[in-house]
Design a protein around this motif. Sequence first.
Motif, mmCIF file in Angstrom:
data_model
loop_
_atom_site.group_PDB
_atom_site.id
_atom_site.type_symbol
_atom_site.label_atom_id
_atom_site.label_comp_id
_atom_site.label_asym_id
_atom_site.label_seq_id
_atom_site.Cartn_x
_atom_site.Cartn_y
_atom_site.Cartn_z
ATOM 1 N N TRP A 269 33.220 95.443 59.971
ATOM 2 C CA TRP A 269 32.539 96.185 61.037
ATOM 3 C C TRP A 269 31.054 95.888 61.060
ATOM 4 O O TRP A 269 30.441 95.827 62.126
ATOM 5 N N GLN A 270 30.475 95.693 59.865
ATOM 6 C CA GLN A 270 29.066 95.282 59.820
ATOM 7 C C GLN A 270 28.871 93.986 60.559
ATOM 8 O O GLN A 270 27.965 93.828 61.356
ATOM 9 N N VAL B 192 27.933 91.644 67.948
ATOM 10 C CA VAL B 192 27.813 92.273 69.260
ATOM 11 C C VAL B 192 26.339 92.332 69.649
ATOM 12 O O VAL B 192 25.957 92.014 70.775
ATOM 13 N N ALA B 193 25.493 92.715 68.680
ATOM 14 C CA ALA B 193 24.060 92.803 68.957
ATOM 15 C C ALA B 193 23.503 91.440 69.323
ATOM 16 O O ALA B 193 22.579 91.334 70.133
ATOM 17 N N MET C 276 4.918 65.793 60.046
ATOM 18 C CA MET C 276 5.124 67.116 60.620
ATOM 19 C C MET C 276 5.212 67.031 62.134
ATOM 20 O O MET C 276 6.116 67.581 62.756
ATOM 21 N N ILE C 277 4.240 66.287 62.712
ATOM 22 C CA ILE C 277 4.206 66.184 64.168
ATOM 23 C C ILE C 277 5.487 65.531 64.664
ATOM 24 O O ILE C 277 6.116 65.986 65.618
ATOM 25 N N MET D 284 1.551 63.083 55.872
ATOM 26 C CA MET D 284 2.249 64.358 55.996
ATOM 27 C C MET D 284 2.096 64.967 57.380
ATOM 28 O O MET D 284 3.041 65.483 57.958
ATOM 29 N N VAL D 285 0.854 64.905 57.870
ATOM 30 C CA VAL D 285 0.620 65.469 59.197
ATOM 31 C C VAL D 285 1.435 64.718 60.230
ATOM 32 O O VAL D 285 2.086 65.314 61.094
ATOM 33 N N LYS E 28 -5.697 60.670 48.670
ATOM 34 C CA LYS E 28 -5.375 61.987 49.206
ATOM 35 C C LYS E 28 -5.399 61.952 50.733
ATOM 36 O O LYS E 28 -4.543 62.538 51.393
ATOM 37 N N LYS E 29 -6.385 61.236 51.221
ATOM 38 C CA LYS E 29 -6.561 61.134 52.658
ATOM 39 C C LYS E 29 -5.311 60.549 53.301
ATOM 40 O O LYS E 29 -4.760 61.081 54.257
ATOM 41 N N THR F 213 33.635 102.231 70.516
ATOM 42 C CA THR F 213 32.420 101.702 69.931
ATOM 43 C C THR F 213 32.093 100.316 70.478
ATOM 44 O O THR F 213 30.939 99.954 70.634
ATOM 45 N N TYR F 214 33.145 99.541 70.759
ATOM 46 C CA TYR F 214 32.929 98.145 71.142
ATOM 47 C C TYR F 214 33.241 97.908 72.612
ATOM 48 O O TYR F 214 33.414 96.769 73.033
ATOM 49 N N CYS G 272 -2.357 62.929 53.145
ATOM 50 C CA CYS G 272 -2.462 63.979 54.155
ATOM 51 C C CYS G 272 -2.082 63.446 55.519
ATOM 52 O O CYS G 272 -1.329 64.076 56.257
ATOM 53 N N ASN H 277 29.409 94.361 64.364
ATOM 54 C CA ASN H 277 28.257 95.004 65.005
ATOM 55 C C ASN H 277 27.111 94.027 65.179
ATOM 56 O O ASN H 277 26.457 94.004 66.213
ATOM 57 N N THR H 278 26.868 93.248 64.138
ATOM 58 C CA THR H 278 25.782 92.278 64.205
ATOM 59 C C THR H 278 26.056 91.259 65.299
ATOM 60 O O THR H 278 25.165 90.901 66.070
#
Lengths: 314, 442
Positions: free
Chosen positions: B90-91, B97-98, B13-14, B9-10, B2-3, B114-115, B6, B94-95
């Motif tokens: 249009w949805q 544009v935001a 990740m790093i 995995m660590v 297990k050690k 609107t735009y 682990c 709009n997204t």
Amino acid sequence: MKKAPKAKTAVKSLKSGRWTQIVNNDNIAGYFFILPWLIGFLSFTILPIFASLFLSFTSYNLTSSPKWVGIENYVRMFTDDPLFFKSIKVTLYYVIFAVPLKVGFALLVAFLLHRRSRAANFYRSVFYLPSLIGGSVAVALIWKDIFSINGPINSLLKIFGLKGVQWLGDPRFAIWTLIAMTVWQFGSSMIIFAAGLKQIPETYYEAAKIDGASRFHSFIYITLPSLSPVIFFNLVMQMINAFMTFTQAFLITLGGPLDSTLFYALYLYRRAFAYFDMGYASAMAWILLIIIAAVTALVFKSSQYWVYYESKEK
Amino acid sequence: MKKALCAVMVLFMILSISACTTSGNTPKTPAEPTKAATEPTNKPEKIEMRIMWWGSQTRHDRTMAVLDLYTQKNPHITFNPEFMGSNDYWQKLNTLVAANDVPDVFQIGNNFLTYYSAIEPLDEYTKNGLIDVSDTNENFLSTTRINGELLGISLGTNSLALLYDPAIFDQAGLSYPTTDWTWDEFEQACYTIKDKTGLYGSSMLNDFFIGCIISIPQYGTNETFYNEDVTGLGYKDDQFFANYLQMKYNLTKAGAYPTPGELAEIKDIEGDLIVTGKAAMTWVHSNQLVAVMNAANRPLAITVPPKRTKDGPSGLCIRSSQAMSIYNKSKYKDEAANFISFFVNDIDANNILDGERGVPIMGKVRSALAEKADDATRQMYEFVDLAGKLASNPPPVEPAAQIEIQDVITRVNEQVIFDQITPLEAAQIMRKAVEQALQRSN
């Protein structure tokens, strides 16, 4: 010169000791495994939730940046928006009728199919089917066709010499077609009831039979009380779902006619994605949360009067 | 065990975190000098331009073919197209544009306001010739101009049309509608058609365009539905809109006009009641004509909508059905301008597009298309010409609250039909709700 390396190894062993401690910690491994989900949860659930809380105090149309307006959205909702109240009324009406009908129907079917036979298994699967395909767009569209003016329902009525009605076009009926659709999708509640029914000891029924109880009586005095925790669970789950109903109304009736099917979630959606009134829609979402929480709390409170847990003797 | 697991995995990740950060940073620094070095060699830089539009499958296919044609002629430019139905459009816009992530070139309706924050004004590009507008005139350009700024190049123009079935009119013993038909004559014709043939006089009336945009100026008071800066309504007498609602109410109660339930079941223009043979008249935007006529598969005739009085103004306007605009934060504005110029001027490209977005604004393109047009298409061209002559009003600017306002109008109209309020009350409620929506969104 000789002392220095010794000190160094001491530090090193201390460091590596803490390191192994961290790595060997079971929790760390656990968190590591749920990390992908955790990241998703934080960024796609928690973050938007708090963003919507902030936005509910702003005026925001997506194309320009949010303007802080304080509680104006909430004030407008309660003082100057008849559609807000209309949508609450429609949603409550729907919840009050659809949920008990659905739960009751699910219980009835589960009870009728509660015997060990191959036929019962088969029918249970068949009755579960509508729930499997339930939320889908296709079913909603088929529903729309079934209840259309020249659809199968009206054709059937014509055979019996009855004049068809505009199921979806008449404000009196439109919501009932949606309620019917909800009730029709009773499968998942039914499965839970079926499991609950199996838990009730056969001895209760035997004892009742010896005492001369009819099937009806044993249902009322044995099945219902023993099943009450399951009924309670189904009721709460279905209620929360019902408050958030959206798809059917969005696809079948578009909230019409005369806003008779304008569910809260549909109105919220319209405010957000048709009118781009994001601040107001966010405020509506928080009010919905409060309404659902309040009603759920009420049901929980009431549960002590009608839900019986075996472990807790009175 | 297990050690070790682990630890692996660590480590992983790093590594992955550090790998992410380095890969994100490293290419930038060395890339810049190389880029600068290649520029003087005069080889055009490879560009991938983003473009977005809404429409039907026909439009998607044709537009894609034109993009391919442009890439053939300008190999250094490729496209990253995004296309969808108009509801999702249009949805999505709009997204984007935001998120400050709008495509370089994007299609837009009459909702420029609107735009506005995302649109590059095109006057500079028409002046320096990047966008060639020599083959069109101010009437057409003004359909996409607001407050003196050209916000897009119209891809097609249209106008509201009254489409009728001459055979049903013959059967009812009525003379055909003319360009000076009045609303009273229209209403009477509907009753006659109902009596003589049992059919509906008219299919769906568009409450916003017909009841508001066209009807209000027809009273000859020099008023329009919106006021000039679109901050409120531009007319004073609520009776104007009430008259329209009263007419619809009367027609519905007489069975000469479909009920809201029936109208809600019309899925698209190809399923219109005139196509299914249940109504004698319907209302379309001229760019929908070809679709309706093909779907109906029997002779239909076309004219302009009725007027309030025989010699009063028509209230008609020529609108841009859609335009192409350039994103004001685009990196490739000049290239985008060049492409738009090609899109509206090139004969080959427009032979592919075939006027599907409405009558083209460029003269040569229009005559090239009219030449090879079939009957229905030719009728559309002739109609837009006619409407252009009869038009009495500039196209209305659509406010940001447009969709909400249309919903308000639909709602009061339904309430009248279901006997909940009178037409005059409806007009008053509508005025209040529309003005609130306009103020809130401005």
